[in-house]
Design a protein around this motif. Sequence first.
Motif, PDB file in Angstrom:
ATOM      1  N   MET A  21       0.678  -1.114   0.033  1.00  0.00           N
ATOM      2  CA  MET A  21      -0.077   0.073  -0.023  1.00  0.00           C
ATOM      3  C   MET A  21       0.972   1.232  -0.137  1.00  0.00           C
ATOM      4  N   GLU A  22       1.938   1.214   0.557  1.00  0.00           N
ATOM      5  CA  GLU A  22       2.785   2.270   0.787  1.00  0.00           C
ATOM      6  C   GLU A  22       3.438   2.614  -0.677  1.00  0.00           C
ATOM      7  N   LEU A  23       3.608   1.570  -1.465  1.00  0.00           N
ATOM      8  CA  LEU A  23       4.181   1.871  -2.872  1.00  0.00           C
ATOM      9  C   LEU A  23       3.069   2.604  -3.531  1.00  0.00           C
ATOM     10  N   LEU A  24       1.860   2.354  -3.376  1.00  0.00           N
ATOM     11  CA  LEU A  24       0.723   2.744  -4.305  1.00  0.00           C
ATOM     12  C   LEU A  24       0.354   4.241  -3.738  1.00  0.00           C
ATOM     13  N   TRP A  25       0.570   4.478  -2.242  1.00  0.00           N
ATOM     14  CA  TRP A  25       0.090   5.839  -1.959  1.00  0.00           C
ATOM     15  C   TRP A  25       1.253   6.873  -2.481  1.00  0.00           C
ATOM     16  N   SER A  26       2.516   6.433  -2.386  1.00  0.00           N
ATOM     17  CA  SER A  26       3.514   7.321  -2.888  1.00  0.00           C
ATOM     18  C   SER A  26       3.626   7.453  -4.254  1.00  0.00           C
ATOM     19  N   ASN A  27       3.216   6.459  -5.172  1.00  0.00           N
ATOM     20  CA  ASN A  27       3.332   6.686  -6.558  1.00  0.00           C
ATOM     21  C   ASN A  27       1.971   6.585  -7.343  1.00  0.00           C
ATOM     22  N   LYS A  28       0.971   6.687  -6.559  1.00  0.00           N
ATOM     23  CA  LYS A  28      -0.445   6.751  -7.359  1.00  0.00           C
ATOM     24  C   LYS A  28      -0.930   5.570  -8.011  1.00  0.00           C
ATOM     25  N   GLU A  29      -0.016   5.055  -8.901  1.00  0.00           N
ATOM     26  CA  GLU A  29      -0.449   3.723  -9.529  1.00  0.00           C
ATOM     27  C   GLU A  29       0.896   3.076 -10.052  1.00  0.00           C
ATOM     28  N   LEU A  30       1.047   1.802 -10.061  1.00  0.00           N
ATOM     29  CA  LEU A  30       1.983   1.119 -10.391  1.00  0.00           C
ATOM     30  C   LEU A  30       1.537  -0.214 -11.091  1.00  0.00           C
ATOM     31  N   ALA A  31       2.222  -0.539 -11.956  1.00  0.00           N
ATOM     32  CA  ALA A  31       1.965  -1.981 -12.690  1.00  0.00           C
ATOM     33  C   ALA A  31       2.378  -3.107 -11.572  1.00  0.00           C
ATOM     34  N   ALA A  32       1.532  -4.237 -11.609  1.00  0.00           N
ATOM     35  CA  ALA A  32       1.719  -5.108 -10.738  1.00  0.00           C
ATOM     36  C   ALA A  32       3.024  -5.738 -10.763  1.00  0.00           C
ATOM     37  N   LYS A  33       3.676  -5.820 -11.969  1.00  0.00           N
ATOM     38  CA  LYS A  33       4.707  -6.551 -12.059  1.00  0.00           C
ATOM     39  C   LYS A  33       6.339  -5.520 -11.613  1.00  0.00           C
ATOM     40  N   ASP A  34       5.935  -4.169 -11.700  1.00  0.00           N
ATOM     41  CA  ASP A  34       6.642  -3.189 -11.035  1.00  0.00           C
ATOM     42  C   ASP A  34       6.759  -3.615  -9.580  1.00  0.00           C
ATOM     43  N   ILE A  35       5.296  -3.345  -8.803  1.00  0.00           N
ATOM     44  CA  ILE A  35       5.187  -3.725  -7.621  1.00  0.00           C
ATOM     45  C   ILE A  35       5.990  -5.033  -7.168  1.00  0.00           C
ATOM     46  N   ALA A  36       5.928  -6.012  -7.778  1.00  0.00           N
ATOM     47  CA  ALA A  36       6.831  -7.306  -7.447  1.00  0.00           C
ATOM     48  C   ALA A  36       8.164  -7.164  -7.500  1.00  0.00           C
ATOM     49  N   LYS A  37       8.644  -6.226  -8.497  1.00  0.00           N
ATOM     50  CA  LYS A  37      10.101  -6.158  -8.655  1.00  0.00           C
ATOM     51  C   LYS A  37      10.700  -5.471  -7.369  1.00  0.00           C
ATOM     52  N   ILE A  38       9.837  -4.507  -7.084  1.00  0.00           N
ATOM     53  CA  ILE A  38      10.100  -3.390  -5.980  1.00  0.00           C
ATOM     54  C   ILE A  38      10.211  -4.324  -4.711  1.00  0.00           C
ATOM     55  N   ILE A  39       9.096  -5.171  -4.217  1.00  0.00           N
ATOM     56  CA  ILE A  39       9.086  -5.757  -3.181  1.00  0.00           C
ATOM     57  C   ILE A  39      10.057  -7.018  -2.959  1.00  0.00           C
ATOM     58  N   LYS A  40      10.530  -7.684  -4.258  1.00  0.00           N
ATOM     59  CA  LYS A  40      11.426  -8.570  -4.157  1.00  0.00           C
ATOM     60  C   LYS A  40      12.665  -7.874  -3.979  1.00  0.00           C
ATOM     61  N   GLU A  41      13.006  -6.853  -4.091  1.00  0.00           N
ATOM     62  CA  GLU A  41      14.144  -6.046  -3.808  1.00  0.00           C
ATOM     63  C   GLU A  41      14.133  -5.685  -2.435  1.00  0.00           C
ATOM     64  N   TYR A  42      13.300  -4.974  -1.968  1.00  0.00           N
ATOM     65  CA  TYR A  42      13.301  -4.671  -0.533  1.00  0.00           C
ATOM     66  C   TYR A  42      12.797  -5.640   0.445  1.00  0.00           C
ATOM     67  N   ILE A  43      12.072  -6.672   0.413  1.00  0.00           N
ATOM     68  CA  ILE A  43      11.447  -7.653   1.305  1.00  0.00           C
ATOM     69  C   ILE A  43      11.967  -8.941   0.921  1.00  0.00           C
ATOM     70  N   GLY A  44      12.071  -9.366  -0.380  1.00  0.00           N
ATOM     71  CA  GLY A  44      12.421 -10.428  -0.716  1.00  0.00           C
ATOM     72  C   GLY A  44      11.440 -11.634  -1.220  1.00  0.00           C
ATOM     73  N   TRP A  45      10.124 -10.870  -1.130  1.00  0.00           N
ATOM     74  CA  TRP A  45       9.026 -11.872  -1.618  1.00  0.00           C
ATOM     75  C   TRP A  45       9.298 -12.319  -3.032  1.00  0.00           C
ATOM     76  N   GLU A  46       8.876 -13.482  -3.395  1.00  0.00           N
ATOM     77  CA  GLU A  46       8.887 -13.994  -4.819  1.00  0.00           C
ATOM     78  C   GLU A  46       7.562 -13.171  -5.328  1.00  0.00           C
ATOM     79  N   LYS A  47       7.569 -13.099  -6.732  1.00  0.00           N
ATOM     80  CA  LYS A  47       6.487 -12.583  -7.483  1.00  0.00           C
ATOM     81  C   LYS A  47       5.006 -13.232  -7.200  1.00  0.00           C
TER      82      LYS A  47
END
Length: 106
Positions: free
Chosen positions: A1-27
């Motif tokens: 949610m923080e990503l969407l609140w700060s970016n207004k909108e993101l593609a699901a694939k971009d969310i997955a990439k960012i989350i992978k980098e910072y949290i380590g979750w798989e897609k």
Amino acid sequence: MELLWSNKELAAKDIAKIIKEYIGWEKNTTYTVIKRLIDKGAIVREDPGFICKALISKAATQEIETQALLDKLYNGSLSNFIATYLAAKELTSADIAELKKLVNKY
């Protein structure tokens, strides 16, 4: 949610990439969370590109979560929460003045 609140909108694939980098979750894990947030009405996903947008503001979420915390831990009593919190803190005169301003304002 923080990503969407700060970016207004993101593609699901971009969310997955960012989350992978910072949290380590798989897609797949990120997509599962996105699906749950869609089911709860917190976000919407639009085509083309599976663009995700928040449907609830950060302020509204904070209000809901704060009330849930008060209900769970303090029987819904803001006074009980404040008394417990203040008992564990040493307030400066500046803190006290700021709290007085807030009480008078609201």
